[in-house]
Design an enzyme around this catalytic site. Structure first.
Site, short mmCIF file in Angstrom:
data_model
loop_
_atom_site.label_atom_id
_atom_site.label_comp_id
_atom_site.label_asym_id
_atom_site.label_seq_id
_atom_site.Cartn_x
_atom_site.Cartn_y
_atom_site.Cartn_z
N GLY A 144 8.74 3.40 -0.18
CA GLY A 144 8.04 3.37 -1.57
C GLY A 144 6.93 3.16 -1.15
CE LYS A 145 1.96 1.20 1.57
NZ LYS A 145 2.50 0.62 2.88
#
Ligand code: NAD
Length: 446
Positions: free
Chosen positions: A131-132
């Protein structure tokens, strides 16, 4: 990326001048970071002979969220910021990855960073996915109060996405333990429970882990140790240039200096500084602590300010450490890069075209998804400690980090030698297999 903004400014100028400046400033026109990430994936997927169905499931992000964030500024006005969170793949576990605050954040960049997180976690064998997040903002222009309100609003807008078993953010460019504390507090107040495992990279007092601050650089240093052994070089004789002097870059310089290396150049957004005899990183760290930047470092240390900071990447050093942003070494400047080893503390600092040029020059590249995985490794250890409510010593953390990084490096090196491919492709071959296998075991829901 600074590149995006510069390009937009340049677009106003006439075509010829634009092309000339592009060349001079080493910019290429202009695949996104996500395009580059997919090219890296494709190179490995082709060698693995993945079926189209397998590729379809693990290549593109699972969820892309964009939010608008109204924030009351100190003067009473309201400014609306844009924020993103991308969950790339969660086959191996909850999404994991930092949140970046930067004026050039865009959705393609966040997608690329989330993609790299998926394969980074898989390279080191952490049971988490990719994720980011990002917010389009220059935090240097905000007061502390404005920054806190923005951070809390970002977390509040995304609150249903985040959770200790769903998606766990951490620091990235321009975010830090204080911002993680605000994230954690926002989530804990919302749920009326103390829930530290929702975010990592917190201050130690709030459930942060020993060793987290230095972890990204420390993991890189373990990779450099193994590389130097593999190449038969002498660690203490290495000359080093470090681009970026934040969390990753400053610890990188400090730890390698402790190993006896000569740090010949460092830089940040305000300039690059060189000394053939070597720079004392502790002095530079103290300067940044006092001034918030390396600006004017040449006035207090025996260093030369470089006229063109990008030339740092082309210095005749043994080890180059990009520790700032993406797309720094491109086809335009790669032919002039002289380092024998490149250790990618930053995510995506080399384009695929630069990779090809450097491969021909036999530069040993320690790819980002391996090289900077120490950060997410200790973040994982922080998450485990939060869930147990029991905290390990710094020695215990270092032991685990070293074992995990050495093991990952060995796996990637063996894959590289066995398949006769560069380390980056090897890291993807190794990690794609893990993600693919987990995906297949889970099958498709509904
Ligand atoms: P940071 O905000 O602490 O530091 C960023 C540094 O880069 C600052 O010194 C800034 O001045 C400098 N910089 C920005 N633009 C620059 C430019 N054009 N030229 C030279 N320097 C420039 O961020 P960080 O956490 O150290 O992250 C740096 C890189 O490392 C990013 O690519 C990030 O994704 C990656 N990374 C960080 C972690 C982590 O744990 N912090 C983990 C893995 C990867």
């Amino acid at each position: 990326m600074a590149t995006g903004q510069t390009l937009r400014e340049l677009e106003a100028k006439n075509e010829e001048q634009y092309d000339k400046i592009l060349k001079e400033t080493h910019l290429t026109d202009h695949p996104s970071a996500f395009d580059n990430a997919l090219k890296q994936f494709d190179r490995a997927a082709k060698l693995l002979k993945l079926a189209p169905n397998q590729v379809a499931v693990i290549k593109e992000p699972r969820r892309v969220t964009e939010v608008k964030l109204p924030v009351r500024m100190d003067d009473g006005s309201i400014e609306v910021f844009t924020g993103y969170r991308v969950q790339h793949n969660v086959a191996l576990g909850p999404a994991k990855g930092g949140v970046r605050f930067h004026p050039d954040v865009d959705v393609e960049e966040v997608k690329a960073l989330a993609f790299w997180m998926t394969y980074k976690c898989a390279v080191v064998g952490i049971p988490m996915g990719g994720g980011k997040g990002g917010v389009v903002v220059d935090p240097r222009k905000l007061s502390q109060g404005e920054l806190e309100r923005l951070a809390r609003r970002y977390f509040a807008e995304m609150i249903d996405l985040f959770g200790p078993d769903k998606d766990i953010p951490a620091p990235d460019v321009n975010t830090n333990p204080q911002i993680m504390a605000w994230f954690m507090d926002t989530y804990s107040m919302h749920h009326q429970e103390f829930l530290p495992a929702v975010v990592t990279g917190k201050p130690i007092e709030l459930g942060g882990s020993a060793g987290r601050a230095a972890a990204t650089a420390q993991g890189m240093v373990y990779c450099v140790h193994r590389t130097v052994e593999h190449l038969g070089m002498d660690l203490s004789k290495l000359t080093v240039a470090v681009q970026g002097f934040g969390n990753a870059g400053s610890y990188a310089a400090k730890l390698l200096h402790q190993d006896g290396c000569t740090i010949q150049a460092i830089s940040d957004i305000d300039g690059a500084f060189f000394s053939e005899q070597g720079i004392d990183p502790e002095m530079a760290i103290a300067h940044v602590k006092e001034n918030g930047t390396l600006k004017d470092f040449e006035k207090v240390a025996k260093v030369e300010k470089m006229r063109d900071p990008m030339k740092l990447l082309e210095l005749p050093v043994d080890l180059l450490i990009p520790a700032a942003l993406e797309n720094q070494v491109t086809e335009a400047n790669a032919p002039r890069v002289q380092a024998k080893i490149i250790a990618e503390c930053a995510n995506g600092p080399l384009t695929p075209e630069a990779d090809d040029i450097l491969e021909k020059k036999k530069t040993f590249i320690i790819p980002d998804i391996l090289c900077n995985a120490g950060g997410v490794t200790v973040s994982y250890l922080e998450w485990v400690q939060n869930r147990m409510g029991y905290y390990w010593s710094e020695e215990r953390i270092q032991e685990d980090l070293k074992r995990i990084m050495d093991n990952a490096f060995q796996n990637v090196l063996e894959t590289s030698l066995h398949n006769k491919v560069p380390m980056r492709t090897a890291a993807f071959i190794f990690s794609i297999q893990r993600v693919c296998h987990a995906s297949e075991l889970r099958g498709l829901y509904a």
